[in-house]
Design a protein around this motif. Structure first.
Motif, PDB file in Angstrom:
ATOM      1  N   THR A 179       9.130  30.080  -6.255  1.00  0.00           N
ATOM      2  CA  THR A 179       8.913  29.225  -7.423  1.00  0.00           C
ATOM      3  C   THR A 179       9.151  27.741  -7.143  1.00  0.00           C
ATOM      4  N   ARG A 180       9.728  27.447  -5.983  1.00  0.00           N
ATOM      5  CA  ARG A 180       9.976  26.036  -5.628  1.00  0.00           C
ATOM      6  C   ARG A 180       9.701  25.841  -4.144  1.00  0.00           C
ATOM      7  N   ASP A 181       8.974  24.786  -3.839  1.00  0.00           N
ATOM      8  CA  ASP A 181       8.610  24.503  -2.449  1.00  0.00           C
ATOM      9  C   ASP A 181       9.830  24.258  -1.561  1.00  0.00           C
ATOM     10  N   MET A 203      32.685  31.628 -11.721  1.00  0.00           N
ATOM     11  CA  MET A 203      32.068  31.492 -10.415  1.00  0.00           C
ATOM     12  C   MET A 203      30.622  31.974 -10.529  1.00  0.00           C
ATOM     13  N   ASN A 204      29.695  31.201 -10.004  1.00  0.00           N
ATOM     14  CA  ASN A 204      28.292  31.587  -9.958  1.00  0.00           C
ATOM     15  C   ASN A 204      27.958  32.057  -8.553  1.00  0.00           C
ATOM     16  N   LEU A 205      27.382  33.245  -8.471  1.00  0.00           N
ATOM     17  CA  LEU A 205      26.891  33.775  -7.210  1.00  0.00           C
ATOM     18  C   LEU A 205      25.382  33.686  -7.267  1.00  0.00           C
ATOM     19  N   ILE A 206      24.795  32.988  -6.316  1.00  0.00           N
ATOM     20  CA  ILE A 206      23.349  32.764  -6.306  1.00  0.00           C
ATOM     21  C   ILE A 206      22.738  33.589  -5.190  1.00  0.00           C
ATOM     22  N   LEU A 207      21.709  34.337  -5.547  1.00  0.00           N
ATOM     23  CA  LEU A 207      20.961  35.126  -4.576  1.00  0.00           C
ATOM     24  C   LEU A 207      19.563  34.539  -4.481  1.00  0.00           C
ATOM     25  N   TYR A 208      19.251  33.960  -3.321  1.00  0.00           N
ATOM     26  CA  TYR A 208      17.889  33.489  -3.053  1.00  0.00           C
ATOM     27  C   TYR A 208      17.097  34.688  -2.561  1.00  0.00           C
ATOM     28  N   SER A 209      15.980  34.936  -3.220  1.00  0.00           N
ATOM     29  CA  SER A 209      15.216  36.145  -2.990  1.00  0.00           C
ATOM     30  C   SER A 209      13.726  35.832  -3.083  1.00  0.00           C
ATOM     31  N   LYS A 210      12.904  36.826  -2.743  1.00  0.00           N
ATOM     32  CA  LYS A 210      11.471  36.687  -2.978  1.00  0.00           C
ATOM     33  C   LYS A 210      10.901  38.061  -3.313  1.00  0.00           C
ATOM     34  N   PRO A 211       9.817  38.078  -4.060  1.00  0.00           N
ATOM     35  CA  PRO A 211       9.210  39.354  -4.443  1.00  0.00           C
ATOM     36  C   PRO A 211       8.794  40.158  -3.216  1.00  0.00           C
ATOM     37  N   GLY A 212       9.013  41.467  -3.287  1.00  0.00           N
ATOM     38  CA  GLY A 212       8.611  42.346  -2.199  1.00  0.00           C
ATOM     39  C   GLY A 212       9.579  42.416  -1.040  1.00  0.00           C
ATOM     40  N   CYS A 213      10.701  41.728  -1.128  1.00  0.00           N
ATOM     41  CA  CYS A 213      11.701  41.733  -0.065  1.00  0.00           C
ATOM     42  C   CYS A 213      12.663  42.892  -0.315  1.00  0.00           C
ATOM     43  N   HIS A 214      12.569  43.922   0.492  1.00  0.00           N
ATOM     44  CA  HIS A 214      13.408  45.101   0.297  1.00  0.00           C
ATOM     45  C   HIS A 214      14.881  44.811   0.563  1.00  0.00           C
ATOM     46  N   LEU A 215      15.179  43.924   1.500  1.00  0.00           N
ATOM     47  CA  LEU A 215      16.573  43.541   1.737  1.00  0.00           C
ATOM     48  C   LEU A 215      17.147  42.838   0.511  1.00  0.00           C
ATOM     49  N   CYS A 216      16.324  41.977  -0.099  1.00  0.00           N
ATOM     50  CA  CYS A 216      16.749  41.254  -1.302  1.00  0.00           C
ATOM     51  C   CYS A 216      17.005  42.220  -2.451  1.00  0.00           C
ATOM     52  N   GLU A 217      16.085  43.153  -2.635  1.00  0.00           N
ATOM     53  CA  GLU A 217      16.214  44.122  -3.726  1.00  0.00           C
ATOM     54  C   GLU A 217      17.457  44.993  -3.543  1.00  0.00           C
ATOM     55  N   GLY A 218      17.713  45.417  -2.311  1.00  0.00           N
ATOM     56  CA  GLY A 218      18.888  46.239  -2.041  1.00  0.00           C
ATOM     57  C   GLY A 218      20.179  45.502  -2.317  1.00  0.00           C
ATOM     58  N   LEU A 219      20.247  44.250  -1.892  1.00  0.00           N
ATOM     59  CA  LEU A 219      21.453  43.451  -2.129  1.00  0.00           C
ATOM     60  C   LEU A 219      21.626  43.178  -3.617  1.00  0.00           C
ATOM     61  N   GLN A 220      20.540  42.880  -4.304  1.00  0.00           N
ATOM     62  CA  GLN A 220      20.619  42.641  -5.747  1.00  0.00           C
ATOM     63  C   GLN A 220      21.142  43.876  -6.482  1.00  0.00           C
ATOM     64  N   GLN A 257      12.433  30.789   3.593  1.00  0.00           N
ATOM     65  CA  GLN A 257      11.366  31.779   3.733  1.00  0.00           C
ATOM     66  C   GLN A 257      11.617  32.819   4.818  1.00  0.00           C
ATOM     67  N   TYR A 258      12.345  32.453   5.859  1.00  0.00           N
ATOM     68  CA  TYR A 258      12.641  33.399   6.944  1.00  0.00           C
ATOM     69  C   TYR A 258      14.085  33.898   6.911  1.00  0.00           C
ATOM     70  N   GLU A 259      14.817  33.517   5.886  1.00  0.00           N
ATOM     71  CA  GLU A 259      16.248  33.816   5.842  1.00  0.00           C
ATOM     72  C   GLU A 259      16.664  34.765   4.731  1.00  0.00           C
TER      73      GLU A 259
END
Length: 96
Positions: free
Chosen positions: A43-45, A1-18, A52-54
């Protein structure tokens, strides 16, 4: 099973979940067997336009497919144990 985390640099919520997901992966008694893929939306439009807001956004993709199933975003305050239980429950519904 692949778990994909969509993230962006500087996102503290993303870093915490990761960090929590990586902690689950390091646990030798972890019943949730998954591969974690981090996707940087900058990295991708198409990813940026969609998320971007999610972020952070989680999805599951079975190893032999490209079809993603999105998982509701866990609370930033969720414990590692509760996150593991949530993933285990979600994975079991996908596999059945």
């Amino acid at each position: 099973m692949n778990l994909i985390l969509y993230s962006k640099p500087g996102c503290h919520l993303c870093e915490g979940l990761q960090e929590k997901l990586e902690e689950i992966l390091k646990d030798p008694e972890n019943p949730c067997k998954f591969y974690l893929e981090i996707r940087d939306i900058t990295t991708r439009d198409d990813w940026f336009a969609a998320y971007q807001y999610e972020v952070p956004v989680l999805s599951v993709c079975e190893a032999d497919t490209t079809t993603e199933q999105f998982i509701p975003r866990p609370s930033p305050r969720i414990s590692v144990r509760k996150l593991q239980q949530m993933l285990q429950k979600y994975f079991s519904t996908i596999n059945n």
